[in-house]
Scaffold this active site. Structure first.
Site, PDB file in Angstrom:
ATOM      1  CG  HIS A 163     -32.428 -14.290 -46.202  1.00  0.00           C
ATOM      2  ND1 HIS A 163     -31.211 -15.066 -46.784  1.00  0.00           N
ATOM      3  CD2 HIS A 163     -32.657 -13.143 -47.166  1.00  0.00           C
ATOM      4  CE1 HIS A 163     -30.811 -14.755 -47.777  1.00  0.00           C
ATOM      5  NE2 HIS A 163     -31.588 -13.582 -48.105  1.00  0.00           N
ATOM      6  CB  CYS A 164     -28.084 -15.782 -42.586  1.00  0.00           C
ATOM      7  SG  CYS A 164     -28.878 -16.781 -41.248  1.00  0.00           S
ATOM      8  CB  THR A 165     -26.381 -19.539 -45.215  1.00  0.00           C
ATOM      9  OG1 THR A 165     -25.801 -18.490 -46.152  1.00  0.00           O
ATOM     10  CG2 THR A 165     -26.443 -20.907 -45.776  1.00  0.00           C
TER      11      THR A 165
END
Length: 262
Positions: free
Chosen positions: A153-155
């Site tokens: 994941h990222c933001t």
């Protein structure tokens, strides 16, 4: 390979949405998984993608119940410091930083065209930045070798995460039209989060600025096209990018395909 049997996959076909991570989903897609051009299916319950894991206790328990072994966080150090992931029981957190949208460029956006230009530049950097290539190489190697299932994941779960998911579906042999449709799902599943941030922009910067900043909060075909165009120009093909750009060996690519395909 850590195999996933049909019986184990069955509950995952109707995977519940996470209330606290609205862009959490199975890389394989819905139902029985996306079809490939060779007539197979992408295996569900193997790789998951998400936005940042600001999880409720219930959602953390849901991820633990899926048996997630590793969480790959693609965010920058400042992003992690500002919003650290909630721990998921049984999962190891791994930081694999990929530069996202530069805040200094976003803060000075003049108009919609500037926002679109910045977003295309971000995707080109996924392909051309040596640092980004090193991080994607590490991520894909870990996805090929660490115990399953895994999550990355990222933001917002749309750009850095979106490119990683597209590469996995490319490896599985999913057609480009389906890959684009999956990429664009972010705009549907994360609409509530997007509206929340756009409301904050309207409140603090003025309603006229909403249209300027909205391109940074959605995914567009042109963004993904920019990455693919850089791949074609620099490496000839996605396979060339994976092999020459990321330096992935045959055994890593073969294991990824074996894990991805039902």
């Amino acid at each position: 390979m850590d195999d996933v049997t049909t019986d184990e996959q069955a509950p995952l076909r109707e995977l519940a949405r996470l209330a606290s991570a609205d862009n959490f989903r199975d890389v394989a897609g819905p139902g029985d998984g996306y079809p490939t051009v060779a007539g197979r299916r992408v295996r569900r319950g193997v790789f998951f993608r998400s936005n940042e894991l600001q999880l409720t206790d219930a959602d953390a328990a849901t991820l633990a119940g899926l048996g997630i072994t590793t969480i790959h966080d693609l965010r920058g150090a400042l992003e992690v410091e500002a919003h650290p992931d909630v721990a998921v029981p049984g999962a190891t957190w791994v930081h694999v930083e990929v530069s996202g949208i530069p805040m200094e460029m976003v803060s000075g956006l003049a108009d919609v065209d500037a926002a679109l230009r910045v977003m295309r530049e971000v995707y080109v950097a996924f392909v051309r930045s040596p640092e980004a290539r090193a991080s994607y190489a590490r991520l894909l190697t870990d996805l090929a070798t660490a115990p399953l299932p895994q999550l990355f994941h990222c933001t917002a779960g749309k750009d850095r995460t979106g490119w990683a998911a597209a590469l996995l579906l490319e490896l599985a042999g999913v057609d480009r039209e389906t890959i684009l449709a999956d990429y664009l799902l972010t705009n549907d599943v994360s609409s509530a989060t997007r509206e929340k941030y756009l409301a904050l922009i309207a409140e603090h910067l003025g309603a006229d600025e909403v249209a300027v900043y909205e391109p940074t909060m959605v995914v567009e075909p042109g963004y993904l096209d920019a990455a693919y165009a850089a791949v074609a120009e620099d490496f000839g093909s996605v396979d060339g990018y994976l092999r020459s750009g990321l330096g992935l060996a045959d055994d890593v690519l073969a294991e990824l395909r074996a894990r991805l395909l039902a």
